[in-house]
Write an enzyme that holds these catalytic residues in place. Sequence first.
Site, PDB file in Angstrom:
ATOM      1  N   LYS A  36       0.834  -1.209   0.000  1.00  0.00           N
ATOM      2  CA  LYS A  36       0.000   0.000   0.000  1.00  0.00           C
ATOM      3  C   LYS A  36       0.867   1.256   0.000  1.00  0.00           C
ATOM      4  O   LYS A  36       2.073   1.190   0.282  1.00  0.00           O
ATOM      5  CB  LYS A  36      -0.918  -0.020   1.224  1.00  0.00           C
ATOM      6  CG  LYS A  36      -0.163  -0.038   2.548  1.00  0.00           C
ATOM      7  CD  LYS A  36      -1.108  -0.278   3.722  1.00  0.00           C
ATOM      8  CE  LYS A  36      -0.328  -0.406   5.010  1.00  0.00           C
ATOM      9  NZ  LYS A  36      -1.188  -0.754   6.142  1.00  0.00           N
ATOM     10  N   TYR A  71      13.934  31.284   5.872  1.00  0.00           N
ATOM     11  CA  TYR A  71      12.683  31.881   6.355  1.00  0.00           C
ATOM     12  C   TYR A  71      12.683  31.949   7.876  1.00  0.00           C
ATOM     13  O   TYR A  71      13.111  31.017   8.558  1.00  0.00           O
ATOM     14  CB  TYR A  71      11.499  31.022   5.925  1.00  0.00           C
ATOM     15  CG  TYR A  71      11.229  31.010   4.444  1.00  0.00           C
ATOM     16  CD1 TYR A  71      10.994  32.194   3.737  1.00  0.00           C
ATOM     17  CD2 TYR A  71      11.195  29.807   3.743  1.00  0.00           C
ATOM     18  CE1 TYR A  71      10.736  32.169   2.376  1.00  0.00           C
ATOM     19  CE2 TYR A  71      10.923  29.773   2.384  1.00  0.00           C
ATOM     20  CZ  TYR A  71      10.691  30.964   1.714  1.00  0.00           C
ATOM     21  OH  TYR A  71      10.436  30.932   0.376  1.00  0.00           O
TER      22      TYR A  71
HETATM   23  C1  LIG Z   1      -0.316  -1.819   6.752  1.00  0.00           C
HETATM   24  C2  LIG Z   1      -0.842  -3.128   7.112  1.00  0.00           C
HETATM   25  C3  LIG Z   1       0.022  -4.223   7.318  1.00  0.00           C
HETATM   26  C4  LIG Z   1       1.527  -4.097   7.315  1.00  0.00           C
HETATM   27  O1  LIG Z   1       1.970  -3.490   8.494  1.00  0.00           O
HETATM   28  P1  LIG Z   1       3.532  -3.349   8.846  1.00  0.00           P
HETATM   29  O2  LIG Z   1       3.566  -2.880  10.230  1.00  0.00           O
HETATM   30  O3  LIG Z   1       4.082  -2.348   7.879  1.00  0.00           O
HETATM   31  O4  LIG Z   1       4.130  -4.698   8.636  1.00  0.00           O
HETATM   32  C5  LIG Z   1      -0.559  -5.459   7.555  1.00  0.00           C
HETATM   33  N1  LIG Z   1      -1.894  -5.611   7.613  1.00  0.00           N
HETATM   34  C6  LIG Z   1      -2.758  -4.584   7.430  1.00  0.00           C
HETATM   35  C7  LIG Z   1      -4.233  -4.824   7.510  1.00  0.00           C
HETATM   36  C8  LIG Z   1      -2.262  -3.309   7.188  1.00  0.00           C
HETATM   37  O5  LIG Z   1      -3.111  -2.284   7.023  1.00  0.00           O
END
Ligand SMILES: *Cc1c(COP(=O)(O)O)cnc(C)c1O
Length: 386
Positions: A49, A276
Amino acid sequence: MNESVSHPVISVEEVVRPTRLEIDLKTLAANYNNIKRHVAPAKMMPVLKANAYGHGIVRIAQLMEKLCADCIGVAVLEEGILLREEGIKTPILVLGGIWGNQIPLFFKHDLTITASSIEKLNQIDEIAAQMKVKAKVHLKIDTGMERIGVHYYNAEKFLEASLKCSNIEIEGVYSHFANSDDTDLTFSFLQLERFQEALKFFEKHSLKMPVRHISKSGSILQMPVANLDMVRPGILLYGVYPSSESRRSINVTPASTWKSLVVYFKVIKADHPVGYGLSWKSDHDVRAVTVPVGYGDGYFRSMSNKAEVLIRGKRYPVIGRISMDQIVVNIENDSAYNGDEVILFGSDGGNKITVEELADWAGTIPYEILTNINTRVPRVYTEQCF
Ligand SMILES: *Cc1c(COP(=O)(O)O)cnc(C)c1O
């Protein structure tokens, strides 16, 4: 104007911005294989993701497919559709919640749906019947995260309802940990217990057990008992540990280096403030360089007067406010030249700056640093063997 003089047209690729994220696919593959070895025989669902935690979702998905990942996890429908349009054939589970009008698109692109309520199950079943398809579904049970999913104490009704949906194939059933990267795993073990309890439904009714999964990076490192049938590693895959507290029981190496180049050198006179808000000045002359990166790229402004970079393998402080597109680095009495490499995170010789350090300077977590490196920063893949 002399029309015979023409300038060759140079493509954008040939003059890629010096500020870039370099991704070593070989390191990423090694991380994947280390995790896989550690959790075997559990299956692997690498989580891609948010543009594969900034690493470029399409290239990383292609790599995962080459490595024979069992499934790819994404957060939203659009990420799944993009991967299908790019020719990815591996099963893809969309982990997030859905809206009813999205359901036909899941079928069109052969994406696996997360069903998180009885109402959604029925919606999926109805549309699958209309479209004459068998829906692929993972059921989400909430064991303590309070985000999406049916509460563990209502799971039985949910699972019963799923059996009545003749146009749905229940491929998996899953849950999500709320603090599995902590040192205190009491709540995580409670969540696991609630999940196991809900799963007894399948045995009780002599049903085939769907693929069970609950574990992500923190629990992969700290709770091997939670591996079950499949694990969902995200940040660990990219070589970054989920927290400073979590045990480092698997060896992984950061797969990306964020770098830029020196574009400007000057001497800043004593008592002449920088940037800035005039937030930094020195009582003596200093040598300084300007680097073309800023909060517009995801180099957080909250790191102003805290961040450090590597130039020629040595650490130097960022001085003054971080602008949208530029930072100024104090090299004191040293020398640096236009075109010298600047490491924002990554290793250079024996020295390194970690994503965790940036997170500390910005007052956030490594996840947010990685996912905020935006599209203005080109991704460059250094290992071409995949
Ligand atoms: C993001 C996510 C993961 C992965 O999590 P990590 O801590 O990056 O390993 C796994 N399961 C779900 C449902 C997630 O949303």
